[in-house]
Write an enzyme that holds these catalytic residues in place. Sequence first.
Site, mmCIF file in Angstrom:
data_model
loop_
_atom_site.group_PDB
_atom_site.id
_atom_site.type_symbol
_atom_site.label_atom_id
_atom_site.label_comp_id
_atom_site.label_asym_id
_atom_site.label_seq_id
_atom_site.Cartn_x
_atom_site.Cartn_y
_atom_site.Cartn_z
ATOM 1 N N LYS A 187 1.183 -1.125 -0.007
ATOM 2 C CA LYS A 187 -0.543 0.517 -0.070
ATOM 3 C C LYS A 187 0.504 1.585 0.036
ATOM 4 O O LYS A 187 0.897 2.124 0.710
ATOM 5 C CB LYS A 187 -1.083 0.157 0.807
ATOM 6 C CG LYS A 187 -2.148 -0.909 1.163
ATOM 7 C CD LYS A 187 -3.166 -0.584 0.252
ATOM 8 C CE LYS A 187 -4.000 0.481 0.727
ATOM 9 N NZ LYS A 187 -4.855 0.843 0.149
ATOM 10 N N ASP A 220 -5.013 -4.336 -2.135
ATOM 11 C CA ASP A 220 -6.487 -3.879 -1.996
ATOM 12 C C ASP A 220 -6.603 -4.637 -3.885
ATOM 13 O O ASP A 220 -7.722 -5.090 -3.769
ATOM 14 C CB ASP A 220 -6.965 -2.837 -1.672
ATOM 15 C CG ASP A 220 -6.811 -1.166 -2.133
ATOM 16 O OD1 ASP A 220 -5.464 -1.858 -3.099
ATOM 17 O OD2 ASP A 220 -7.805 -0.789 -2.091
ATOM 18 N N ASP A 244 -0.525 -12.669 4.591
ATOM 19 C CA ASP A 244 -1.812 -13.632 5.523
ATOM 20 C C ASP A 244 -3.103 -14.173 4.853
ATOM 21 O O ASP A 244 -3.511 -14.938 4.615
ATOM 22 C CB ASP A 244 -2.283 -13.249 6.434
ATOM 23 C CG ASP A 244 -2.569 -13.918 7.853
ATOM 24 O OD1 ASP A 244 -2.923 -15.322 7.868
ATOM 25 O OD2 ASP A 244 -3.703 -13.501 9.181
ATOM 26 N N ASP A 248 -5.104 -17.086 1.979
ATOM 27 C CA ASP A 248 -6.553 -16.877 2.656
ATOM 28 C C ASP A 248 -7.612 -17.429 1.129
ATOM 29 O O ASP A 248 -8.012 -18.040 0.740
ATOM 30 C CB ASP A 248 -7.088 -16.364 3.654
ATOM 31 C CG ASP A 248 -6.955 -17.680 5.087
ATOM 32 O OD1 ASP A 248 -5.836 -17.743 5.115
ATOM 33 O OD2 ASP A 248 -7.796 -17.364 5.965
HETATM 34 C C1 IPM Z 1 -1.230 -18.732 8.454
HETATM 35 C C2 IPM Z 1 -1.778 -18.157 10.027
HETATM 36 C C3 IPM Z 1 -0.953 -17.569 11.180
HETATM 37 C C4 IPM Z 1 -0.690 -16.318 11.310
HETATM 38 C C5 IPM Z 1 -1.852 -17.661 12.282
HETATM 39 C C6 IPM Z 1 -2.243 -18.939 13.412
HETATM 40 C C7 IPM Z 1 -0.578 -16.820 13.499
HETATM 41 O O1 IPM Z 1 -3.627 -17.309 10.391
HETATM 42 O O2 IPM Z 1 -0.476 -18.892 9.075
HETATM 43 O O3 IPM Z 1 -1.888 -17.955 8.004
HETATM 44 O O4 IPM Z 1 -1.665 -15.798 10.546
HETATM 45 O O5 IPM Z 1 0.684 -16.390 10.272
HETATM 46 MG MG MG Z 2 -3.523 -16.913 7.724
#
Ligand code: IPM
Ligand code: MG
Length: 331
Positions: A187, A220, A244, A248
């Site tokens: 960002k 973003d 992170d 996901d």
């Molecule tokens: C990941 C998880 C971890 C992170 C947590 C469990 C601390 O979400 O490995 O992505 O935030 O890095």
């Molecule tokens: Mg994570």
Amino acid sequence: MTDLLLLPGDGIGPEVTAEVRRVAQALTPDLKLDERPFGGASYDLTGAPLADETLAAAKAARAVLMGAVGGPKWADAPRDKRPEAGLLALRAGMEVFANLRPALCFAPLADASSLKREVVEGLDMMIVRELTGGVYFGQPRFVEDLPGGGRRAVDTQVYTTAEIARVARVAFELARGRRNKVASAEKSNVMESGLLWREVVTELHRRDYADVELTHILADNAAMQIVRDPRQFDVLLTDNLFGDILSDAAAQLTGSLGMLPSAALGAAGKPGLYEPIHGSAPDIAGQGVANPLAAILSFEMALRWSLDRAAEADRLFAAVQRALEKGARTR
Ligand code: IPM
Ligand code: MG
């Protein structure tokens, strides 16, 4: 010397790492395995989620494979003793600053994605997430009471040029073995650390990696592009917090978080840390229904990146693909 240290951890962690052990015994019976409690399991036994001996054993092994940590049982443990704190301490202690998170859509699973098949089919992107810096570790961090009532919480996002350059280097090197493209997400429009990130990546690219195609993208917008047209990405380089979140989102494109491995690498010759991306899933733990493929594919990455067994890694990857083609599924 231990080749692979298993840290089963909590929840479904022990189940999925037990499957890794079976695979290792069949595929690479000569590898020397060891195992230690970690996370909540370690806290219950020793009072700490990462015991000193466990960190020492991790640093002395050639590779470390973690199952998963955490669960409601430890929700009220002191903050610095929570299973997640053990994981952050392990990453920091092993100095594994480059986290490789592939998002790969296996053809037989394309319909399991919440996105249309034509958007995700053939997806093969690699997120390179900085793992030992940024807001996860920056100081100061605290919560304080305000004189007039209320409280104030502070976290610090901080990066040095050296921290940015070393993880960017990993991304460029990886890209050369793939489709030769790096997108760097930050960002820079609002954050000083984002601006420095962009400058360092640009400079490193100009100096050492001009042959790689580099684009800069705001984080973003990267989130939007990941759900709009994920196949435009080859290597996506980003910091700890954005990585992170974006990883996901990218994982869900593939149909199941239960499928995706990760590798965290440090300096050359240092042990890597391998973890499935999924969590400890306490709601299904102990029922034998957890998908072990993320853990098994994490072992595949360990064979490739730390254990010098590329041929066995190829065989394992092919075996996973065949199992999926034959319809192997967990609930
Ligand atoms: C990941 C998880 C971890 C992170 C947590 C469990 C601390 O979400 O490995 O992505 O935030 O890095
Ligand atoms: Mg994570």
